[in-house]
Design an enzyme around this catalytic site. Sequence first.
Site, mmCIF file in Angstrom:
data_model
loop_
_atom_site.group_PDB
_atom_site.id
_atom_site.type_symbol
_atom_site.label_atom_id
_atom_site.label_comp_id
_atom_site.label_asym_id
_atom_site.label_seq_id
_atom_site.Cartn_x
_atom_site.Cartn_y
_atom_site.Cartn_z
ATOM 1 N N GLN A 110 -71.277 33.213 -11.229
ATOM 2 C CA GLN A 110 -71.325 31.796 -11.599
ATOM 3 C C GLN A 110 -71.133 31.555 -13.103
ATOM 4 O O GLN A 110 -70.498 30.600 -13.525
ATOM 5 C CB GLN A 110 -72.674 31.194 -11.162
ATOM 6 C CG GLN A 110 -72.970 29.798 -11.668
ATOM 7 C CD GLN A 110 -72.221 28.722 -10.906
ATOM 8 O OE1 GLN A 110 -72.563 28.382 -9.790
ATOM 9 N NE2 GLN A 110 -71.181 28.173 -11.527
ATOM 10 N N ASP A 159 -69.051 22.769 0.175
ATOM 11 C CA ASP A 159 -69.456 23.177 -1.165
ATOM 12 C C ASP A 159 -70.958 23.027 -1.404
ATOM 13 O O ASP A 159 -71.620 24.001 -1.730
ATOM 14 C CB ASP A 159 -68.649 22.418 -2.233
ATOM 15 C CG ASP A 159 -68.585 23.153 -3.576
ATOM 16 O OD1 ASP A 159 -69.065 24.295 -3.658
ATOM 17 O OD2 ASP A 159 -68.046 22.587 -4.538
ATOM 18 N N HIS A 214 -63.208 30.415 -7.125
ATOM 19 C CA HIS A 214 -63.251 29.057 -7.652
ATOM 20 C C HIS A 214 -62.161 29.009 -8.718
ATOM 21 O O HIS A 214 -62.176 29.817 -9.652
ATOM 22 C CB HIS A 214 -64.598 28.781 -8.321
ATOM 23 C CG HIS A 214 -65.735 28.546 -7.377
ATOM 24 N ND1 HIS A 214 -66.188 29.499 -6.511
ATOM 25 C CD2 HIS A 214 -66.518 27.446 -7.180
ATOM 26 C CE1 HIS A 214 -67.208 28.995 -5.814
ATOM 27 N NE2 HIS A 214 -67.428 27.755 -6.203
ATOM 28 N N GLU A 253 -61.301 24.343 -11.427
ATOM 29 C CA GLU A 253 -62.134 23.205 -11.024
ATOM 30 C C GLU A 253 -62.394 22.340 -12.258
ATOM 31 O O GLU A 253 -63.471 22.358 -12.843
ATOM 32 C CB GLU A 253 -63.449 23.669 -10.388
ATOM 33 C CG GLU A 253 -64.236 22.516 -9.754
ATOM 34 C CD GLU A 253 -65.555 22.932 -9.137
ATOM 35 O OE1 GLU A 253 -65.908 24.114 -9.232
ATOM 36 O OE2 GLU A 253 -66.237 22.058 -8.572
ATOM 37 N N HIS A 294 -66.481 27.068 2.428
ATOM 38 C CA HIS A 294 -66.868 27.045 1.009
ATOM 39 C C HIS A 294 -68.236 26.379 0.855
ATOM 40 O O HIS A 294 -68.366 25.161 0.943
ATOM 41 C CB HIS A 294 -65.839 26.318 0.143
ATOM 42 C CG HIS A 294 -66.118 26.516 -1.323
ATOM 43 N ND1 HIS A 294 -65.271 27.205 -2.161
ATOM 44 C CD2 HIS A 294 -67.186 26.156 -2.084
ATOM 45 C CE1 HIS A 294 -65.787 27.249 -3.376
ATOM 46 N NE2 HIS A 294 -66.962 26.613 -3.351
ATOM 47 N N HIS A 296 -72.547 26.940 -0.958
ATOM 48 C CA HIS A 296 -73.482 27.651 -1.857
ATOM 49 C C HIS A 296 -74.871 27.592 -1.242
ATOM 50 O O HIS A 296 -75.647 26.679 -1.519
ATOM 51 C CB HIS A 296 -73.471 27.015 -3.251
ATOM 52 C CG HIS A 296 -72.159 27.173 -3.952
ATOM 53 N ND1 HIS A 296 -71.905 28.171 -4.857
ATOM 54 C CD2 HIS A 296 -71.004 26.477 -3.833
ATOM 55 C CE1 HIS A 296 -70.658 28.080 -5.282
ATOM 56 N NE2 HIS A 296 -70.079 27.060 -4.677
ATOM 57 N N TRP A 314 -75.411 20.022 -7.943
ATOM 58 C CA TRP A 314 -74.089 19.415 -8.103
ATOM 59 C C TRP A 314 -73.883 18.169 -7.246
ATOM 60 O O TRP A 314 -73.038 17.353 -7.529
ATOM 61 C CB TRP A 314 -73.001 20.447 -7.764
ATOM 62 C CG TRP A 314 -73.009 21.613 -8.696
ATOM 63 C CD1 TRP A 314 -72.366 21.686 -9.908
ATOM 64 C CD2 TRP A 314 -73.706 22.855 -8.555
ATOM 65 N NE1 TRP A 314 -72.623 22.894 -10.503
ATOM 66 C CE2 TRP A 314 -73.434 23.634 -9.698
ATOM 67 C CE3 TRP A 314 -74.533 23.385 -7.558
ATOM 68 C CZ2 TRP A 314 -73.966 24.919 -9.883
ATOM 69 C CZ3 TRP A 314 -75.060 24.660 -7.732
ATOM 70 C CH2 TRP A 314 -74.779 25.412 -8.892
HETATM 71 ZN ZN LIG Z 1 -68.206 26.160 -4.962
#
Ligand SMILES: [Zn+2]
Length: 431
Positions: free
Chosen positions: A153, A310, A211, A214, A58, A60, A316
């Site tokens: 997204q 992630d 996802h 979350e 997982h 990005h 993030w």
């Molecule tokens: Zn993610």
Amino acid sequence: MAFDLLITNAVLPDGRSGQAIAVSGERIVAIGPDVAGEAGQTIDAGGLLVAPPFVDCHFHMDATLSLGLPRLNQSGTLLEGIALWGELKPMLTHEAVIVRALRYCDLAVSQGLLAVRSHVDVCDDRLLAVEALLEVKRLVKPYLDLQLVAFPQDGYFRSPAAARNLERALDLGVDVVGGIPHFERTMEEGAASVKALCAIAAKRGLMIDLHCDESDDPLSRHIEVLAAETHRLGLGGRAAGSHLTSMHSMDSYYVSKLLPLIRESGLFAIANPLINITLQGRHDTYPKRRGLMRIPEMRALGIPVALGQDCVMDPWYGLGGADMLDVAHMAVHAVPMTSREAIRWAFEAVTSVPAAVMGLQDYGLAKGCNADFVLLQARDTIEAVRMRATRLAVIRRGKVIARTQPRQATLDLPDRPASLDPSSYAPKAAE
Ligand SMILES: [Zn+2]
């Protein structure tokens, strides 16, 4: 018989010691205590751990290494991160995405991380990140397996072009169907997006990785719909629910119904401890929730749980370094799960379990498998997690592609040793 590469005196992840691994061409041809012979190259593992490569299921990669562009996330929340990514997207260029992704892959290789599943945002009509990461996938293929997820997204329904662009991305060769039901406008639209995306995966014969939930909202229950659709459409073994952080806050009676549904469906679950522990609980005063899915209870039921990274230095998360042992280490602390058995499992959750999530072929330390492995400065898998051990050598298809000098301190102390090897601190009587 002459081998191309022979590793001697290795400890394997299952604890077997004194093992040799023989490689011819790109494959492991023999493994065991009595394997010997001539070899073009021999590496003495010196009683240290040799493991299959780390796998991050997982990530990005379109956003990685963009920290500070165009500004920093002040609130530390998921939602400000998504807004910030939205500000950055129009400024992205094809070349810049490729440069950052390739730099990230260099770092990953140095850390023995040789397979990555990356979500890639498909909400931009240009599909700029999709085209850039498809190019990166081709460029890194000799040394890293990159699998891409078409990720809407801004919401499959909420973003006007997402549904069309997701299909376009899959047509271009993106491997996996993605989604974000908790970001749709309503619970109903979230559930509808799960159903629509599962139907696409079933129709195209693809894997799916959403996802899911979350948030800290105990009533965010899209995982229930994902489990039901996975069961109904027979997607078990190729479907995954990522994050599932709302499970941390759910009513325990409801969870006692939910977990058997997940088990029955054959879903994989992917927790992202570095991100879950920092993005969740942000609206809490005290106590602050941890925001991780209920890993010990899921394991007890036989649900396969993998740990992902992630984010690394993006809107993030400002930290991270392609180090899957960092991820395992955080899981052990944040869950918490500190038994020897659970720490050993945490190592599997960043190697063999995510390899199964990604459907990697010929992965592992066995005769006939790809000759891909990592020599770590640690005596066993628990020690590797404890020290987030140095990757002394990284081997891909039988060739050493990265090396790092061992950690070794010199000391100047009265009546004490002159040097210190951190791996020598492995406990002798802990089992
Ligand atoms: Zn993610």
